[in-house]
Every structure is written in C-alpha cells, then in structure tokens.
Motif scaffolding. Structure first.
Motif, PDB file in Angstrom:
ATOM      1  N   PHE A   3      57.895  21.037  59.596  1.00 28.74           N
ATOM      2  CA  PHE A   3      58.590  21.679  60.712  1.00 28.74           C
ATOM      3  C   PHE A   3      59.796  20.863  61.167  1.00 28.74           C
ATOM      4  N   GLU A   4      59.742  19.561  61.039  1.00 25.65           N
ATOM      5  CA  GLU A   4      60.908  18.729  61.340  1.00 25.65           C
ATOM      6  C   GLU A   4      62.054  19.055  60.378  1.00 25.65           C
ATOM      7  N   TYR A   5      61.706  19.244  59.108  1.00 27.90           N
ATOM      8  CA  TYR A   5      62.717  19.629  58.125  1.00 27.90           C
ATOM      9  C   TYR A   5      63.310  20.993  58.480  1.00 27.90           C
ATOM     10  N   LEU A   6      62.438  21.938  58.821  1.00 26.60           N
ATOM     11  CA  LEU A   6      62.895  23.288  59.170  1.00 26.60           C
ATOM     12  C   LEU A   6      63.848  23.248  60.348  1.00 26.60           C
ATOM     13  N   ILE A   7      63.500  22.499  61.377  1.00 25.35           N
ATOM     14  CA  ILE A   7      64.357  22.383  62.558  1.00 25.35           C
ATOM     15  C   ILE A   7      65.712  21.782  62.194  1.00 25.35           C
ATOM     16  N   MET A   8      65.693  20.776  61.330  1.00 18.85           N
ATOM     17  CA  MET A   8      66.944  20.148  60.896  1.00 18.85           C
ATOM     18  C   MET A   8      67.842  21.153  60.176  1.00 18.85           C
TER      19      MET A   8
END
Length: 221
Positions: free
Chosen positions: A89-94
């Motif tokens: 989810f951190e990747y998705l947000i980025m």
C-alpha cells in the motif's frame, strides 16, 4: 450487452467518486452482478482492481504485487519479494500521488477468511495511509453475513469508515424487455420466473427461446 438497470447504484458510486475520500461497501448474493457493476464504473477511471480468493496469504500478497506491477508497468516490482501488506500500500500511495484513484478489493471476505486479523490490518492501513488521500475505496463481497461482520457491524474494525453501502439486488421485472426482445408480457413473466432477476442466469439461457424450452434444454440438464 448494454449495461442495464443499475442507474441508482451508478449514481451512488458517481457521487462518492466526487468526494476527496470515500469508502464504499458493496455486497449481495452471488451472480447478482456486483463485479459487472464495479467494472462498468471504473472502466474510464484510473483504478486498481483486485479479486481475492482462498489461496494462502503469501500467495495473495504476491498476486496483489504482480497485478500492481502490471497496472503501473513496473517490471522491477515483479522481481522483488514483498511479504507484507503495508509495503504494497505504501508503493500504491507513492504511485498515485495526489491524483484521483479507485482501489477495488472484490471478494474482500476471503482475505479475512485466510487471515482473521486482515480487517484490523486494513483498518490500520486505511487510517494511517489512505484516509487523507484522494482515493475511493470499494470493498465488495458475496458472503453477506461475513461482509457485514467484517465491514459494517458495530464491532467490526472497519466500522464507521464507510461513506456509502450498496446491497445489490436482482434485476427488476420492469427491465426484462431490455434483455428479451419481441417477447409478450406473458413470455417475460415466464422468463422472470426461471431466472429470478439474476443477471448471470439471464445471460446463460437462450434468450431467443421460450421459458419452457429453456427449462427442458438448460435447467433440467
């Protein structure tokens, strides 16, 4: 086939999409058209759609990762190993930054089946990483009692997060003449009696033939 009889539901989804942040829960019996509704809604939007299943959690994370990589055309992401939901989810947000984005998890209840703590994990991820983003979240599921207990019930970790909910119902009889052309009212009543307004059943029978023909050649088989 043309998308039929979901005007009210589409209006709800469009209204939620216009908000800075929204959280929609869609549930209903199998074959009622939930996935079709969602895919019709997101077809012209920037979105990521994930269909959960009953595989173990590591395989779900791997499949989620690979589909995100495919969605954003990131070959490097496919090659690295990720073992937790937070990193995904951190990747998705980025990747989405501040642009409007729709995140869909279909058959959400399966993630809770394979990990009874998943709703709590997703609650934390939502509260810490997603709730202030320009994102629309759609959680969808067919196991109605479990979807209610995991997303809507007072003691659910996700209670109070949802901004809208849709319990998708079968197609109403008044729309049957759009599925079955050149049929009399009597014909439509008979066809409704064997399909019950369930889109999957409507599309599975021979719509050029009578109800009796379909009973003999499809249902009895």
């Amino acid at each position: 086939m043309k998308f039929i009889n979901r005007e009210k539901e589409m209006e709800t989804l469009d209204r939620e999409y216009k908000k800075q942040n929204s959280f929609v829960v869609i549930y209903g019996r199998r074959r009622v058209g939930k996935t079709t509704l969602i895919k019709e809604f997101i077809k012209d939007k920037k979105a990521f759609y994930f269909f959960a299943d009953k595989q173990n959690e590591n395989l779900q994370i791997e499949r989620f990762k690979n589909q995100i990589a495919e969605n954003f055309k990131d070959e490097f992401l496919k090659k690295i190993e990720i073992k937790d939901w937070d990193t995904l989810f951190e990747y998705l947000i980025m990747k989405i930054s501040n642009e409007k984005f729709v995140l869909v998890i279909d058959e959400f209840q399966y993630l809770s089946l394979i990990n009874k703590n998943f709703s709590s994990i997703f609650q934390r991820i939502y509260d810490e990483k997603l709730k202030d983003k320009n994102i629309m979240i759609i959680l969808c599921g067919s196991l109605i009692s479990m979807m209610y207990s995991e997303t809507l019930a007072y003691d659910s970790p996700l209670y109070g997060r949802r901004t809208a909910q849709i319990k998708l119902q079968p197609i109403k009889f008044k729309y049957y003449d759009r599925f079955f052309k050149n049929k009399s009212t009597q014909d439509l009543i008979e066809l409704y009696s064997i399909t019950g307004g369930i889109p999957k059943y409507i599309l599975s029978i021979d719509r050029e033939q009578s109800a009796l023909y379909n009973i003999e050649n499809n249902l009895f088989d």
